[in-house]
Design a protein around this motif. Structure first.
Motif, PDB file in Angstrom:
ATOM      1  N   LEU A 212       0.843  -1.203   0.000  1.00 11.91           N
ATOM      2  CA  LEU A 212       0.000   0.000   0.000  1.00 11.91           C
ATOM      3  C   LEU A 212       0.875   1.248   0.000  1.00 11.91           C
ATOM      4  O   LEU A 212       0.567   2.242  -0.669  1.00 11.91           O
ATOM      5  N   GLU A 213       1.978   1.170   0.759  1.00  6.57           N
ATOM      6  CA  GLU A 213       2.864   2.321   0.864  1.00  6.57           C
ATOM      7  C   GLU A 213       3.502   2.654  -0.495  1.00  6.57           C
ATOM      8  O   GLU A 213       3.517   3.823  -0.911  1.00  6.57           O
ATOM      9  N   GLU A 214       4.007   1.638  -1.181  1.00  6.29           N
ATOM     10  CA  GLU A 214       4.595   1.873  -2.508  1.00  6.29           C
ATOM     11  C   GLU A 214       3.549   2.473  -3.448  1.00  6.29           C
ATOM     12  O   GLU A 214       3.828   3.422  -4.185  1.00  6.29           O
ATOM     13  N   THR A 242       3.451  14.031   4.846  1.00  9.13           N
ATOM     14  CA  THR A 242       3.411  12.934   5.810  1.00  9.13           C
ATOM     15  C   THR A 242       2.745  11.724   5.170  1.00  9.13           C
ATOM     16  O   THR A 242       2.051  11.840   4.149  1.00  9.13           O
ATOM     17  N   LEU A 243       3.011  10.571   5.788  1.00 11.64           N
ATOM     18  CA  LEU A 243       2.376   9.339   5.324  1.00 11.64           C
ATOM     19  C   LEU A 243       1.704   8.698   6.534  1.00 11.64           C
ATOM     20  O   LEU A 243       2.319   8.545   7.596  1.00 11.64           O
ATOM     21  N   VAL A 244       0.431   8.380   6.369  1.00 11.97           N
ATOM     22  CA  VAL A 244      -0.348   7.793   7.457  1.00 11.97           C
ATOM     23  C   VAL A 244      -0.675   6.351   7.097  1.00 11.97           C
ATOM     24  O   VAL A 244      -1.115   6.072   5.979  1.00 11.97           O
ATOM     25  N   ARG A 245      -0.402   5.451   8.037  1.00 13.22           N
ATOM     26  CA  ARG A 245      -0.754   4.046   7.833  1.00 13.22           C
ATOM     27  C   ARG A 245      -1.718   3.673   8.944  1.00 13.22           C
ATOM     28  O   ARG A 245      -1.413   3.865  10.125  1.00 13.22           O
ATOM     29  N   ALA A 246      -2.890   3.183   8.586  1.00 14.25           N
ATOM     30  CA  ALA A 246      -3.891   2.854   9.605  1.00 14.25           C
ATOM     31  C   ALA A 246      -4.333   1.409   9.463  1.00 14.25           C
ATOM     32  O   ALA A 246      -4.346   0.857   8.357  1.00 14.25           O
ATOM     33  N   GLY A 247      -4.705   0.820  10.574  1.00 12.92           N
ATOM     34  CA  GLY A 247      -5.255  -0.541  10.571  1.00 12.92           C
ATOM     35  C   GLY A 247      -6.771  -0.485  10.543  1.00 12.92           C
ATOM     36  O   GLY A 247      -7.359   0.465  10.033  1.00 12.92           O
ATOM     37  N   HIS A 315      -0.459   5.258  12.426  1.00 13.33           N
ATOM     38  CA  HIS A 315       0.930   5.664  12.560  1.00 13.33           C
ATOM     39  C   HIS A 315       1.201   6.741  11.497  1.00 13.33           C
ATOM     40  O   HIS A 315       0.763   6.612  10.365  1.00 13.33           O
ATOM     41  N   GLU A 316       1.924   7.773  11.898  1.00  7.02           N
ATOM     42  CA  GLU A 316       2.204   8.850  10.951  1.00  7.02           C
ATOM     43  C   GLU A 316       3.709   9.092  10.905  1.00  7.02           C
ATOM     44  O   GLU A 316       4.366   9.080  11.942  1.00  7.02           O
ATOM     45  N   ARG A 317       4.251   9.293   9.694  1.00  8.99           N
ATOM     46  CA  ARG A 317       5.685   9.605   9.595  1.00  8.99           C
ATOM     47  C   ARG A 317       5.900  10.611   8.464  1.00  8.99           C
ATOM     48  O   ARG A 317       5.075  10.712   7.544  1.00  8.99           O
TER      49      ARG A 317
END
Ligand SMILES: Nc1ncnc2c1ncn2[C@@H]1O[C@H](COP(=O)(O)OP(=O)(O)OP(=O)(O)O)[C@@H](O)[C@H]1O
Ligand SMILES: [Mg+2]
Length: 324
Positions: A212-214, A242-247, A315-317
């Motif tokens: 998903l990130e790619e 920023t990049l947010v990854r959520a479950g 999570h955010e980075r």
């Protein structure tokens, strides 16, 4: 107040539930064969309206935005029901063209005992490739959300997006089947899109990537904000900073997943358009879609303004220059 115009097909959905719709039941194959001449009792009938553009309009209205809807509908009972339902939600339907040549879509959805479904669908008719809509309604919106444009397909999407661009109206795109049929042509119009939201398989039609990130980062070559969802496996969103990854927002029993994608995408825009952060917008999107899958139909579970949200795995980075 933020004004969002959604554009696209509408349907009347009739959900039928029966213990007979049991894919595992010995001796019956109710989902592959309805025996000719049979009169079968159903226990439960739920009437609901659907069509991606009407579903998202209801999220915008329930979140207190100025929501309006544009399409061509008929005077058939289903079209009248759809208009009535949108009016009751406070969606402005003055941009709907009503004419007896047109007809809304109509779906009968057989819900199996395991939550799977079989759909009998009539596509409706809204003027074919060139629906006679009042395209000037686009000019006064802050955002437009075109989706599921039926026979109009990509040429109609191009026309709508061009109108928006000429008048500095922002565009969110969550493309449906007909728009995804020609990925190269779709990519050519992404430069006019502000927020692109798709599921994983759809994004893989547009850009390369396994995770998903790619996929989200690669989509930034085309759009300023990209969101890729993968059902219960979570979501990644990025605005290049920023990049947010959520479950998963909550592990709920899924009653009917119709409208999950609409609730997610519209949930995002309902917050993002009001200046909320990427993270806040993703939390609301996740909560909205999770609520929708616990109810039959695409609209029932849509969250109202002021609803209390809880924590979720997120999570955010920062995104570094090489990635974006
Ligand atoms: N089983 C589930 N439990 C909880 N939430 C879910 C579930 N399935 C989907 N969702 C929520 O709905 C969002 C969108 O789902 P998904 O990624 O399947 O979109 P989609 O494939 O575009 O859906 P649609 O078929 O409605 O267009 C997910 O990011 C998640 O927040
Ligand atoms: Mg979808």
């Amino acid at each position: 107040m933020v004004k969002i115009l959604s554009i696209g097909k509408a349907t009347q959905d009739v959900f039928l539930k029966s213990d007979e719709f049991d894919p595992h039941k010995e001796g019956t194959h109710m989902f592959t064969h309805l025996p000719l001449g049979l009169k079968m009792e159903v226990e439960d009938v739920t009437f609901s309206t659907g069509g991606n553009a009407t579903n998202v309009a209801v999220t915008f209205a329930r979140q207190g935005l100025q929501a309006s809807y544009m399409w061509a509908l008929g005077h058939d009972p289903a079209s009248e029901t759809i208009l009535h339902a949108l009016d009751a939600e406070g969606v402005d339907t003055s941009a709907v063209v009503q004419d007896e040549r047109y007809q809304s879509g109509y779906s009968v959805i057989l819900i199996a005992t395991n939550g799977e479904r079989t759909i009998l669908n009539h596509r409706g008719y809204a003027g074919g490739k060139h629906p006679k809509l009042d395209y000037a309604a686009i000019h006064s919106a802050d955002w437009i959300y075109p989706t599921s444009l039926g026979d109009g397909g990509l040429p109609l999407l191009r026309h709508i997006v061009d109108e928006a661009e000429k008048h500095q109206v922002k565009v969110m795109l969550n493309p449906a089947g007909p728009e995804l049929a020609e990925p190269d042509k779709l990519k050519a119009l992404l430069e006019s899109v502000d927020v692109l939201c798709t599921n994983k398989e759809e994004m893989q039609l547009l850009v390369a990537g396994e995770t998903l990130e790619e996929l989200a980062l690669h989509a930034l070559h085309y759009v300023p904000v990209a969101i890729v969802s993968d059902g219960p496996n979570g979501v990644v969103a990025t605005d290049g900073k920023t990049l947010v990854r959520a479950g998963m927002y909550e592990d709920v029993p899924v009653i009917d997943r119709t409208g999950a994608g609409d609730a997610f995408a519209s949930g995002f825009l309902s917050q993002w358009s009001q200046g909320k952060s990427l993270k806040e917008s993703i939390i609301f999107a996740s909560a909205n879609s999770t609520s929708v899958v616990t109810k039959i139909g695409a609209k029932d579970g849509i969250l109202h303004r002021g609803v209390k949200l809880h924590e979720m795995p997120i999570h955010e980075r920062p995104v570094n220059a090489r990635e974006a």
